[in-house]
Motif scaffolding. Structure first.
Motif, PDB file in Angstrom:
ATOM      1  N   ASP A 226       0.825  -1.210   0.000  1.00 23.87           N
ATOM      2  CA  ASP A 226       0.000   0.000   0.000  1.00 23.87           C
ATOM      3  C   ASP A 226       0.861   1.261   0.000  1.00 23.87           C
ATOM      4  OD1 ASP A 226       1.002   0.154   2.574  1.00 23.87           O
ATOM      5  OD2 ASP A 226      -0.893  -0.325   3.553  1.00 23.87           O
ATOM      6  N   GLY A 227       2.160   1.106  -0.217  1.00 18.04           N
ATOM      7  CA  GLY A 227       3.045   2.260  -0.310  1.00 18.04           C
ATOM      8  C   GLY A 227       3.611   2.744   1.004  1.00 18.04           C
ATOM      9  N   THR A 228       3.164   2.206   2.132  1.00 19.81           N
ATOM     10  CA  THR A 228       3.723   2.613   3.419  1.00 19.81           C
ATOM     11  C   THR A 228       5.088   1.970   3.609  1.00 19.81           C
ATOM     12  OG1 THR A 228       2.510   0.814   4.504  1.00 19.81           O
ATOM     13  CG2 THR A 228       1.478   2.997   4.489  1.00 19.81           C
TER      14      THR A 228
ATOM     15  N   PRO B 270       3.983  -0.577  -5.759  1.00 16.62           N
ATOM     16  CA  PRO B 270       3.536   0.567  -4.953  1.00 16.62           C
ATOM     17  C   PRO B 270       4.320   1.842  -5.242  1.00 16.62           C
ATOM     18  CG  PRO B 270       4.742  -0.996  -3.580  1.00 16.62           C
ATOM     19  CD  PRO B 270       4.501  -1.667  -4.907  1.00 16.62           C
TER      20      PRO B 270
ATOM     21  N   SER C  23       3.123   3.186  -8.740  1.00 18.25           N
ATOM     22  CA  SER C  23       1.702   3.533  -8.653  1.00 18.25           C
ATOM     23  C   SER C  23       1.498   4.817  -7.863  1.00 18.25           C
ATOM     24  CB  SER C  23       0.919   2.390  -8.010  1.00 18.25           C
ATOM     25  OG  SER C  23       0.985   1.221  -8.800  1.00 18.25           O
ATOM     26  N   LYS C  24       2.210   4.949  -6.758  1.00 18.71           N
ATOM     27  CA  LYS C  24       2.052   6.164  -5.954  1.00 18.71           C
ATOM     28  C   LYS C  24       2.526   7.396  -6.710  1.00 18.71           C
ATOM     29  CE  LYS C  24       3.004   8.218  -1.431  1.00 18.71           C
ATOM     30  NZ  LYS C  24       3.620   8.039  -0.101  1.00 18.71           N
TER      31      LYS C  24
ATOM     32  N   ILE D  62      -0.181   8.356  -9.138  1.00 16.43           N
ATOM     33  CA  ILE D  62      -1.314   8.965  -8.433  1.00 16.43           C
ATOM     34  C   ILE D  62      -0.983  10.397  -8.042  1.00 16.43           C
ATOM     35  CG2 ILE D  62      -2.716   8.890  -6.333  1.00 16.43           C
ATOM     36  CD1 ILE D  62      -2.418   5.825  -6.401  1.00 16.43           C
ATOM     37  N   GLN D  63       0.220  10.609  -7.515  1.00 22.91           N
ATOM     38  CA  GLN D  63       0.596  11.954  -7.083  1.00 22.91           C
ATOM     39  C   GLN D  63       0.611  12.931  -8.243  1.00 22.91           C
ATOM     40  OE1 GLN D  63       4.338  10.857  -5.027  1.00 22.91           O
ATOM     41  NE2 GLN D  63       3.467  11.821  -3.215  1.00 22.91           N
TER      42      GLN D  63
ATOM     43  N   ASN E  96      -1.343  13.269  -1.716  1.00 28.80           N
ATOM     44  CA  ASN E  96      -1.391  12.464  -0.495  1.00 28.80           C
ATOM     45  C   ASN E  96      -2.475  11.399  -0.578  1.00 28.80           C
ATOM     46  OD1 ASN E  96       0.512  13.847   1.653  1.00 28.80           O
ATOM     47  ND2 ASN E  96      -0.477  15.479   0.498  1.00 28.80           N
ATOM     48  N   PRO E  97      -2.296  10.422  -1.471  1.00 26.92           N
ATOM     49  CA  PRO E  97      -3.289   9.343  -1.559  1.00 26.92           C
ATOM     50  C   PRO E  97      -3.272   8.510  -0.288  1.00 26.92           C
ATOM     51  CG  PRO E  97      -1.324   8.763  -2.804  1.00 26.92           C
ATOM     52  CD  PRO E  97      -1.141  10.186  -2.360  1.00 26.92           C
TER      53      PRO E  97
ATOM     54  N   PRO F  40      -3.181   5.020   1.799  1.00 28.08           N
ATOM     55  CA  PRO F  40      -2.586   3.716   1.489  1.00 28.08           C
ATOM     56  C   PRO F  40      -3.546   2.788   0.753  1.00 28.08           C
ATOM     57  CG  PRO F  40      -2.000   4.394   3.712  1.00 28.08           C
ATOM     58  CD  PRO F  40      -3.014   5.390   3.210  1.00 28.08           C
TER      59      PRO F  40
ATOM     60  N   VAL G 132      -3.322   3.638  -2.975  1.00 28.20           N
ATOM     61  CA  VAL G 132      -2.064   3.123  -3.518  1.00 28.20           C
ATOM     62  C   VAL G 132      -2.123   1.604  -3.639  1.00 28.20           C
ATOM     63  CG1 VAL G 132       0.426   2.909  -3.138  1.00 28.20           C
ATOM     64  CG2 VAL G 132      -0.744   5.059  -2.586  1.00 28.20           C
TER      65      VAL G 132
END
Length: 721
Positions: A374-376, A478, A481-482, A485-486, A492-493, A495, A498
């Motif tokens: 989830d990108g975290t 991730p 993809s992030k 999205i950004q 600031n999507p 998680p 993402v």
């Protein structure tokens, strides 16, 4: 100006048009948009119903919570419908104290109530910086929508002013019934305008009508399908690529001003790019994705110099904007402009250069730290980020990328564009085996990877194994993809957002990894991207200069400033880089491999990513306003030696609205719909209406210009939401 930086300068936008009806209760929850989450309060106040016990169906006695990061608070929310596997990571929460300082709260868990499945228990952890401050206002954000705010007490009970219109929102005994009316078929629906601003270079009436007729999914299909010219060859742009011949590295002595401009600057490509952005309706999504990818896989004209050398790089981005990320990695690695920019073209086993090896890892594929899907960021037992690689791994990839150089041998069939005295930037790099390091190489270590590429393989075998080692690293999905999205939707999507995009990157539904077409579609159709209103104050992204300029032009029939010039055909010449360059974005001339701004840039003293704010300053804020002033009060970008046609917009329609409605209401509502997808705050609307009343009603042109100027130069418009 300070307010512009805090939370992107936004206040929650309240819409009273569509209320929310409870079967058992008749309240409108502060007139929230109908798809906003609702925080449940006590029956007779706006104090949050906290730590509710499903067993006793009542609130536990806690009213005052201790400060500190160990303090957990369970809030109750309703009016949400979750996707499969959508859970706590789809939510954000924050608290605001009496000084109007806002603190993020860590979301710990989400649990559906058994006795009331339309209610969810959301547990949050207090921010350690939030001391004994008394009452605070708490809000939950979901899919870009902000809930009402309820009160909780930290350390002691006190008084804090509720939001205007705040009312109790007690426990609903039945599910919420949504208003069945829909705005989906109305002209300039807020979400259609938002979609156009995310998926293109700005809203346009023809595009809005097309979306209204066929819907988002069909339009995406149209944009992503292959397009061919009359000969059957694939084409990737509406306007032909500029015809650019390779030039000597050092300009000839007889190369004058125009020769230098056309052959040793990005001028021809910049003009072509802006004409595509303004008029290339068949390729709007592709051009937007290419612009995004060019800010990830950065090559700068500062070092490349010639537009003819940069064009093949852009053509690779064109070919793979909807292709596979693994193919993009391969083609970009062998692109001569990239080879020159990050020194791979001069890296040999005798004199290795680690620039490309480092940047393909850090910036183009996996990043510095291990990520969850989830990108975290993954943390070790001490709470520290876990690095994705070390210097030994960089050394291993440096060895792999040795030996490749420019394809200058005209006798080699792989070098059809080689010419005496010119460096070949058109054909991919080729390898000289004598300059390639054949020793073993340490590569990325993760489940399923080989860790070591053995010695004695051919350069091509080393190369393909290395790219596979990067491509299949779990960070790639991730991480990439992030970034997408950004650039397209929000800085600031959540998680959850993402994670959904990364899942599509890992598998497009047909078992294929890295399908950018599927990822872009998933991002643009994600529920966090869609919706008529986005009231989460942290949602959105500052419009970078290129998008700020194109988004103020496309909705208003952008044209040549001088209509009488036959060569212009009534269209802008695309000479707009002077405007964006003055705002710190010189198209295709990024200052470094880290782009015009770092994609990791954060707002000071916050936990918010804000990449584009990296090139925003007080001076740029004034220059943005000056650009809009030039556009509407000075007649646009004038003709000049470098701009044969100039650029202007047509606001006759706005002038007509100002003339038929002296109140200014219709004029302002049109700008609100077409530029701001209906998100203009009531305060901003009132201030502009007051300014319009200072202009004589008989001067409809000045009223139209004033309304456009104040709307387009406002902080609320400058942030894409």
């Amino acid at each position: 100006m300070k307010r512009f930086f805090i939370s992107f300068g936004f206040k929650p936008i309240i819409c009273a048009s569509f209320g929310i009806l409870l079967i058992s209760l008749n309240f409108s929850a502060q007139n929230l948009p109908e798809d906003a989450p609702i925080l449940i309060s006590q029956p007779d106040s706006t104090r949050a119903l906290t730590n509710y016990s499903p067993r006793t169906k009542s609130e536990l006695p806690t009213r005052v919570f201790p400060s500190g990061a160990k303090s957990l608070i369970t809030l109750l929310i309703t009016n949400i419908e979750l996707l499969p596997n959508e859970g706590a990571k789809a939510f954000r929460a924050d608290a605001e104290d009496s000084r109007r300082l806002r603190y993020p709260l860590k979301v710990v868990s989400l649990e559906q109530m058994r006795d009331k499945p339309w209610v969810y228990a959301l547990t949050v952890r207090l921010n350690q910086r939030l001391g004994d401050v008394g009452d605070v206002l708490v809000r939950v954000n979901w899919r870009g929508m902000a809930s009402n705010r309820t009160r909780i007490s930290i350390g002691f009970e006190s008084k804090i002013k509720d939001d205007p219109g705040a009312i109790p929102t007690p426990m609903p005994e039945n599910p919420i019934i949504r208003n069945e009316m829909t705005r989906g078929g109305l002209p300039w629906s807020g979400d259609r305008v938002r979609f156009m601003q995310q998926a293109s270079f700005g809203a346009k009436s023809e595009l809005e009508l097309r979306l209204r007729r066929i819907g988002y999914s069909s339009w995406l299909n149209e944009q992503m399908e292959e397009k061919r010219d009359s000969s059957g060859a694939l084409r990737y742009s509406q306007y032909p690529y500029p015809t650019l011949a390779l030039q000597p590295t050092t300009p000839p002595t007889n190369c004058g001003t125009q020769c230098l401009r056309d052959n040793y600057s990005m001028y021809p490509l910049q003009n072509w790019f802006f004409r595509e952005a303004l008029y290339g309706d068949e390729f709007q999504l592709q051009r937007r994705v290419v612009w995004t990818l060019s800010q990830i896989w950065v090559v700068s004209g500062r070092e490349t110099g010639q537009p003819s050398r940069m064009l093949p790089y852009l053509q690779i981005l064109d070919r793979y904007a909807f292709g596979n990320y693994r193919d993009l990695m391969r083609e970009m690695t062998l692109n001569p402009a990239m080879g020159n920019y990050l020194d791979m073209a001069i890296s040999t086993r005798q004199s290795p250069n680690e620039n490309y090896a480092r940047e393909i890892l850090q910036l183009f594929s996996i990043g510095l730290y291990q990520l969850n899907q989830d990108g975290t960021v993954r943390l070790d037992l001490s709470g520290n980020p876990i690095p994705t690689y070390n210097q030994e791994v960089v050394n291993g990839f440096t060895k792999i990328f040795t030996g490749w150089t420019f394809c200058n041998n005209g006798n080699n069939p792989a070098c059809p564009n080689a010419a005496p005295g010119l460096v070949n930037y058109k054909d991919p790099l080729i390898v000289n085996p004598a300059n390639h390091d054949t020793s073993e190489k340490l590569v990325l270590d993760y489940p399923g990877s080989a860790l070591i590429i053995p010695a004695g393989l051919t350069p091509e075998q080393d190369f393909e194994l290395a790219l596979d080692n990067i491509f299949y690293h779990p960070n790639v999905a991730p991480f990439v993809s992030k970034l997408l999205i950004q650039q397209l939707v929000t800085s600031n999507p959540t998680p959850a957002f993402v994670g959904r995009a990364a899942a599509v990157f890992n598998d497009n539904g047909a078992g294929i990894r890295g399908d950018l077409k599927a990822v872009v579609r998933a991002i643009l159709l994600d529920p966090e991207a869609r919706g008529n209103e986005k009231t989460d104050p942290d949602y959105g992204k500052l419009r970078e200069p290129v998008l700020y300029v194109t988004n103020t032009l496309r909705p208003f029939n952008v044209a040549a400033q001088s209509q009488g010039l036959g060569s212009c055909l009534g269209l802008s010449d695309g000479v707009l880089n002077g405007e964006t360059n003055s705002l710190s974005q010189d198209v295709f001339v990024a200052p470094s491999v880290f782009n015009y701004y770092s994609l990791e840039n954060m707002l000071p003293n916050t936990n918010l990513y804000a990449p584009e704010f990296g090139i925003f300053s007080t001076g740029n804020a004034l220059k943005r306003a000056n650009y809009v002033n030039k556009l509407v009060f000075d007649g646009g970008i004038p003709r000049s030696g470098n701009a044969p046609c100039g650029t202007t917009i047509n606001i006759t329609r706005l002038q007509n609205l100002a003339e038929i409605d002296p109140s200014g209401g219709q004029l302002l509502e049109t700008l609100n719909r077409e530029l701001m997808h209906g998100a203009m705050s009531s305060e901003m609307r009132q201030h502009i209406l007051e300014a319009l009343q200072e202009v004589a009603a008989s001067n409809s042109l000045k009223r139209a210009r004033t309304a456009f100027y104040l709307t387009a130069s406002s902080p609320q418009f400058q942030v894409q939401r």
